[in-house]
Enzyme design. Sequence first.
Site, PDB file in Angstrom:
ATOM      1  CB  SER A 100      18.198 -13.243   5.739  1.00  0.00           C
ATOM      2  OG  SER A 100      17.141 -12.702   5.870  1.00  0.00           O
ATOM      3  CG  ASP A 242      14.218 -10.537   8.523  1.00  0.00           C
ATOM      4  OD1 ASP A 242      14.140  -9.272   8.871  1.00  0.00           O
ATOM      5  OD2 ASP A 242      14.031 -10.644   8.043  1.00  0.00           O
ATOM      6  CG  ASP A 244      18.466  -9.227   7.269  1.00  0.00           C
ATOM      7  OD1 ASP A 244      17.336  -9.797   7.165  1.00  0.00           O
ATOM      8  OD2 ASP A 244      18.325  -9.397   5.933  1.00  0.00           O
ATOM      9  CG  ASP A 246      15.487  -8.130   4.493  1.00  0.00           C
ATOM     10  OD1 ASP A 246      14.898  -8.451   5.507  1.00  0.00           O
ATOM     11  OD2 ASP A 246      16.289  -7.832   4.000  1.00  0.00           O
TER      12      ASP A 246
END
Length: 450
Positions: A100, A242, A244, A246
Site C-alpha cells: 500500500s 497513494d 497502490d 486505492d
Amino acid sequence: MTIDSSIFKAYDIRGIYPGSINEDIAYAIGQGYADFAKPEGEVMIGMDIRLHSKALKDSVIKGLTDAGIDVVDVGFMSTDMLYFGVGNYKFGGGLQSTASHNPPEWHGLKMVEKGPTPMTLEHGIGQVRDFVLSGKTVNADKKGSVRKMDIWEDYCKHILSWIDVTKIKPMKVVLNPNFGLGGKIFEKIVEMGKLPLELIKLNFEPDGNFPKGRPDPFIPENRVEFSELVKTSGADLGITWDADSDRVFFCADGGLFVEPYFLNTILIKQMLKKHPNEKIVYDPRYTWALLDAIKENGGTPTISRVGHSYIKEILKGQNALFGAESSGHTYYRDYWYSDCGMIPPMQVLEYLSETGEKLSNIMAPVLSKYFISGEINSDVSDKEGKMNEIAQKYSDAEVSRLDGVAVEYPDYRFCVRPSNTESLLRLTLEAKSKELMEQKRDEVLAIIRS
C-alpha cells in the site's frame, strides 16, 4: 525459516523485505491461501511497483501451483484492480503483491476470496498465518497452470462506464500518483474515453524507490508540492493517489487541498442523483457534513465501524449504494461492494462539468460550516481505560461506543478510537467554529495524554 507473526495484520500482510517477508515466506503464504480458501477455478494475482513485488508474486504463484491451483498472472495493477478482476471475471480468488502506502522497504500481500470477499485477520489471514507457522505444505499430484492476462483495458472501460464521457468539459488537471501506477492508469482512462483534459504530471513515472518518501497523501507534508503545483499551473483540479492507487485525494483550483470528508459530500450528491432513496454508509470519525449531504439528497444514512471489512460487510448486508471514509477510501455497491480509487475522479470531473463551477466555490459552504482537527494519534498503554474515562467525563453528551467512544454536543463532536495494531488512540474532532474546534481539540488531547 523464522516467521515474524506480526506481519499478519488486520486486513493484509505487511513486513520489511527481506527480514520479515521474503520469497520463502511468500511461497508459504501461497500454500496457506490454497489451504484456507480452497478456490474453485483460477486465482488471479498481480503486483504493485515495489522493488521486490515481482519476486514475491512469483513465489506466491509457485506456492499456489504446487498446491494444484491454476493461476492468472495479470502483472502490474492497482489494488482496486484486484477487486475488479476477481469480480468481473468471476475468478476463484485473488492476491495483490503490495504494501500500500508504506515506505519502500515494506512489502506485502492483500488477499480476497471469490466475490471478491475480503480476507481479514479473523477470516482468512489468521488461518494463513497459522498454516505458515505450522511449517505444513500442500503438494498436489497435478500442479496448477499459469497464464498471463492484461486487464487494464477492461478495467478502464468499466471506470468510464460510470459517467457520460460526452459531458466532460475541457479542464487542466494535475496528477500526482506518488510514483505508483495511478497516473499511468488515469492517463489510459483519459485516452480511451477521449476526455478533453490537459494533464500536468508530478511524481508520475512509477518508481518503487519512492524517492520523495512515504507515498501517502494522507500525510499533510506530502500535500505541499502538489497543492503548490495546482496553484502555480492554474489547474482546475488536482488528483493524487497513494502508491497502490486505492485511496484518492483532491486539490481544488487555487491550491486548496480538500479533505476527503468534505469531498465525499460531492460523491454522495452524485450517487443519490443517479440512484435516489438509497442507503449511504459512513463512519463515526466525522459525520455532520455527510449527514447533511445524505439527507439533503434524499438518502438514508447508515453508520459503520471504521475499517474496510466492516464497511464492506454493511454495504453488502444492507445493500447500500455507497460508503465513504475520511481516509480517502470510497466504496461502491456496483463495484463489487469494494473500494475504488478511479471512480471518484470521474465523478468529480462529471460534477464540475455539469455545474460549470469551480471546485473551490462548490466546497466553500461546507468548509465554512464545519471545522475539523485532522486525525491526531497519541500513545496510550491502557486504551480501554482511557476511552472509559472520556465517556464518563462527557457523560452529559450523546455518547456512542460503536467504535471507540464518540461524543456529540450541538456545537462540537469527536471520536476517540483505538488502533487495531498499535498502542495508539486516534482523535478526530469537528466543531461549528475554528476557535471551538481548536479549544476542544486541545481539551480532549490533554485528557488522552494525561
